[in-house]
Design an enzyme around this catalytic site. Sequence first.
Site, PDB file in Angstrom:
ATOM      1  N   ARG A 241       0.840  -4.068   1.546  1.00 30.97           N
ATOM      2  CA  ARG A 241       1.112  -5.321   0.841  1.00 30.97           C
ATOM      3  C   ARG A 241       1.346  -5.021  -0.631  1.00 30.97           C
ATOM      4  NH1 ARG A 241       2.368  -7.452   4.638  1.00 30.97           N
ATOM      5  NH2 ARG A 241       1.573  -9.293   5.683  1.00 30.97           N
ATOM      6  N   HIS A 289      10.740  -5.559   2.036  1.00 29.17           N
ATOM      7  CA  HIS A 289       9.693  -5.944   3.002  1.00 29.17           C
ATOM      8  C   HIS A 289      10.284  -5.942   4.415  1.00 29.17           C
ATOM      9  CE1 HIS A 289       5.682  -8.263   3.481  1.00 29.17           C
ATOM     10  NE2 HIS A 289       5.993  -7.652   4.613  1.00 29.17           N
TER      11      HIS A 289
HETATM   12  P1  NDP Z   1      -5.654  -3.270  10.904  1.00 26.53           P
HETATM   13  O1  NDP Z   1      -6.483  -4.467  10.639  1.00 26.53           O
HETATM   14  O2  NDP Z   1      -5.514  -2.798  12.320  1.00 26.53           O
HETATM   15  O3  NDP Z   1      -6.210  -2.043  10.040  1.00 26.53           O
HETATM   16  C1  NDP Z   1      -6.573  -2.172   8.716  1.00 26.53           C
HETATM   17  C2  NDP Z   1      -7.134  -0.853   8.234  1.00 26.53           C
HETATM   18  O4  NDP Z   1      -7.393  -0.957   6.819  1.00 26.53           O
HETATM   19  C3  NDP Z   1      -8.466  -0.481   8.884  1.00 26.53           C
HETATM   20  O5  NDP Z   1      -8.534   0.906   9.120  1.00 26.53           O
HETATM   21  C4  NDP Z   1      -9.485  -0.890   7.833  1.00 26.53           C
HETATM   22  O6  NDP Z   1     -10.714  -0.161   7.850  1.00 26.53           O
HETATM   23  C5  NDP Z   1      -8.727  -0.558   6.567  1.00 26.53           C
HETATM   24  N1  NDP Z   1      -9.289  -1.313   5.434  1.00 26.53           N
HETATM   25  C6  NDP Z   1      -9.351  -2.643   5.242  1.00 26.53           C
HETATM   26  N2  NDP Z   1      -9.996  -2.944   4.104  1.00 26.53           N
HETATM   27  C7  NDP Z   1     -10.358  -1.764   3.556  1.00 26.53           C
HETATM   28  C8  NDP Z   1     -11.060  -1.393   2.382  1.00 26.53           C
HETATM   29  N3  NDP Z   1     -11.546  -2.317   1.550  1.00 26.53           N
HETATM   30  N4  NDP Z   1     -11.256  -0.088   2.146  1.00 26.53           N
HETATM   31  C9  NDP Z   1     -10.795   0.849   2.996  1.00 26.53           C
HETATM   32  N5  NDP Z   1     -10.111   0.576   4.135  1.00 26.53           N
HETATM   33  C10 NDP Z   1      -9.899  -0.713   4.402  1.00 26.53           C
HETATM   34  O7  NDP Z   1      -4.227  -3.573  10.275  1.00 26.53           O
HETATM   35  P2  NDP Z   1      -2.787  -3.014  10.719  1.00 26.53           P
HETATM   36  O8  NDP Z   1      -2.849  -1.540  10.777  1.00 26.53           O
HETATM   37  O9  NDP Z   1      -2.289  -3.741  11.916  1.00 26.53           O
HETATM   38  O10 NDP Z   1      -1.900  -3.515   9.483  1.00 26.53           O
HETATM   39  C11 NDP Z   1      -2.188  -3.111   8.161  1.00 26.53           C
HETATM   40  C12 NDP Z   1      -1.383  -3.923   7.165  1.00 26.53           C
HETATM   41  O11 NDP Z   1      -0.013  -3.553   7.217  1.00 26.53           O
HETATM   42  C13 NDP Z   1      -1.332  -5.435   7.427  1.00 26.53           C
HETATM   43  O12 NDP Z   1      -2.515  -6.062   6.983  1.00 26.53           O
HETATM   44  C14 NDP Z   1      -0.119  -5.855   6.624  1.00 26.53           C
HETATM   45  O13 NDP Z   1      -0.520  -6.182   5.306  1.00 26.53           O
HETATM   46  C15 NDP Z   1       0.749  -4.592   6.599  1.00 26.53           C
HETATM   47  N6  NDP Z   1       2.004  -4.771   7.336  1.00 26.53           N
HETATM   48  C16 NDP Z   1       3.185  -4.630   6.654  1.00 26.53           C
HETATM   49  C17 NDP Z   1       4.391  -4.754   7.301  1.00 26.53           C
HETATM   50  C18 NDP Z   1       5.665  -4.534   6.581  1.00 26.53           C
HETATM   51  O14 NDP Z   1       6.734  -4.845   7.122  1.00 26.53           O
HETATM   52  N7  NDP Z   1       5.658  -3.998   5.370  1.00 26.53           N
HETATM   53  C19 NDP Z   1       4.465  -5.063   8.747  1.00 26.53           C
HETATM   54  C20 NDP Z   1       3.161  -5.163   9.362  1.00 26.53           C
HETATM   55  C21 NDP Z   1       1.989  -5.033   8.677  1.00 26.53           C
HETATM   56  P3  NDP Z   1     -11.686  -0.175   9.138  1.00 26.53           P
HETATM   57  O15 NDP Z   1     -10.977   0.726  10.134  1.00 26.53           O
HETATM   58  O16 NDP Z   1     -12.940   0.382   8.642  1.00 26.53           O
HETATM   59  O17 NDP Z   1     -11.743  -1.606   9.609  1.00 26.53           O
HETATM   60  C1  OXD Z   2       3.406  -8.305   8.641  1.00 23.27           C
HETATM   61  C2  OXD Z   2       4.571  -8.139   7.769  1.00 23.27           C
HETATM   62  O1  OXD Z   2       2.286  -8.436   8.137  1.00 23.27           O
HETATM   63  O2  OXD Z   2       5.722  -8.213   8.273  1.00 23.27           O
HETATM   64  O3  OXD Z   2       3.582  -8.305   9.885  1.00 23.27           O
HETATM   65  O4  OXD Z   2       4.404  -7.921   6.581  1.00 23.27           O
END
Ligand code: NDP
Ligand code: OXD
Length: 326
Positions: A241, A289
């Site tokens: 993000r 994005h």
């Molecule tokens: P998940 O919820 O499956 O994983 C999130 C990961 O981030 C977990 O490993 C979590 O830790 C870690 N995390 C969260 N908060 C913290 C913190 N404070 N410190 C350290 N680690 C942290 O999410 P996804 O993998 O499915 O997606 C991740 C992000 O990708 C989405 O939230 C979205 O913002 C972004 N995204 C962007 C897209 C794009 O087109 N650019 C498309 C899709 C998603 P833990 O394992 O300990 O819970």
């Molecule tokens: C998502 C994105 O969060 O597209 O899926 O950013």
Amino acid sequence: MTPHSIPKGRVLITAQGMNTSQWSHILGQGGRDVVLEPANSETGTDPSISYAVLWRYPHGLLKRLPNLKLIFSAGAGVDHIMTDPDIRSMHADVPIIRVVAPNLTRHMVEYVVWRVLDHHRQGALYRDQQRRQHWEELGQPTAPQVTVGIMGLGELGKAAASALRALGFRIAGWSRTPRVLDGVDCFSGADGLTPFLNATDILLTLLPHTPATEGMIDYGLLARLRKDGPLGGPCLINAGRGRLQKEADILRALDEGILKEASLDVFEREPLPPESPLWQHPRVFITPHAAASSDPNELAPLMVEQMEAFERGEPLKNLVDRNRGY
Ligand code: NDP
Ligand code: OXD
């Protein structure tokens, strides 16, 4: 709860920037009633809506849906919902469901592999050489000499790690809670951050935007990346993000040589404003994005499955933990 104890609920889809009529068509294929706007009653509320499918929607909307039973994010990220005050007040008990889907994950993996290989194989330098019609072979490290550090080891981070490992890269990972992943040097929490960064040549951020992660990609963090790595300087890839990053700090780190290159898919403000110096920076690669967008053909049927499971009283999948914020 007895089977079929909840009647088939009506669906509202509000998703700015997405093709809502296509979403609506697919969500309605099983005979479910789907609307693009709440009905305009005298009170301003629409009690007929049970399910809301949301993406970049105007906050205030949920106030108008007093009988909401489930909230679906039309993307993997749920920051657009978690920052809505109405989910903490009148909808404090409504489950929030996020996207986890094979094709979305595949698209993110494609983006990550593309950007990692471009930094690794010195795409920016070769493009510059081509512009100048300059013929020179550059020294090329091998993948096992390079560590990709992945912030976020969730659905997307784990898939990215396994694809990059298959290419031979060394992988480090950082998460909030400790994780154990085959072939990944795992770090977690505040104590794990500096050793993780010190080992990283290409930093890939796949974190959600929460109060804990906001603005964390700053100058101080970039300055802790490995300085003497084989690529001649560390690179940043952010596909998580935009609110994770401080763009002024990224520019400063690039200009001071702390950071060699950056690939950015997400921005503090989207669309990226025309006056942003990131557009013109020769060592910044920008996508709008677009790393992994939501395809209603894949996602809407998964949402309908969850609505049906809910109506049968069965457990839900991919629930957001409201306390963690993702
Ligand atoms: P998940 O919820 O499956 O994983 C999130 C990961 O981030 C977990 O490993 C979590 O830790 C870690 N995390 C969260 N908060 C913290 C913190 N404070 N410190 C350290 N680690 C942290 O999410 P996804 O993998 O499915 O997606 C991740 C992000 O990708 C989405 O939230 C979205 O913002 C972004 N995204 C962007 C897209 C794009 O087109 N650019 C498309 C899709 C998603 P833990 O394992 O300990 O819970
Ligand atoms: C998502 C994105 O969060 O597209 O899926 O950013």
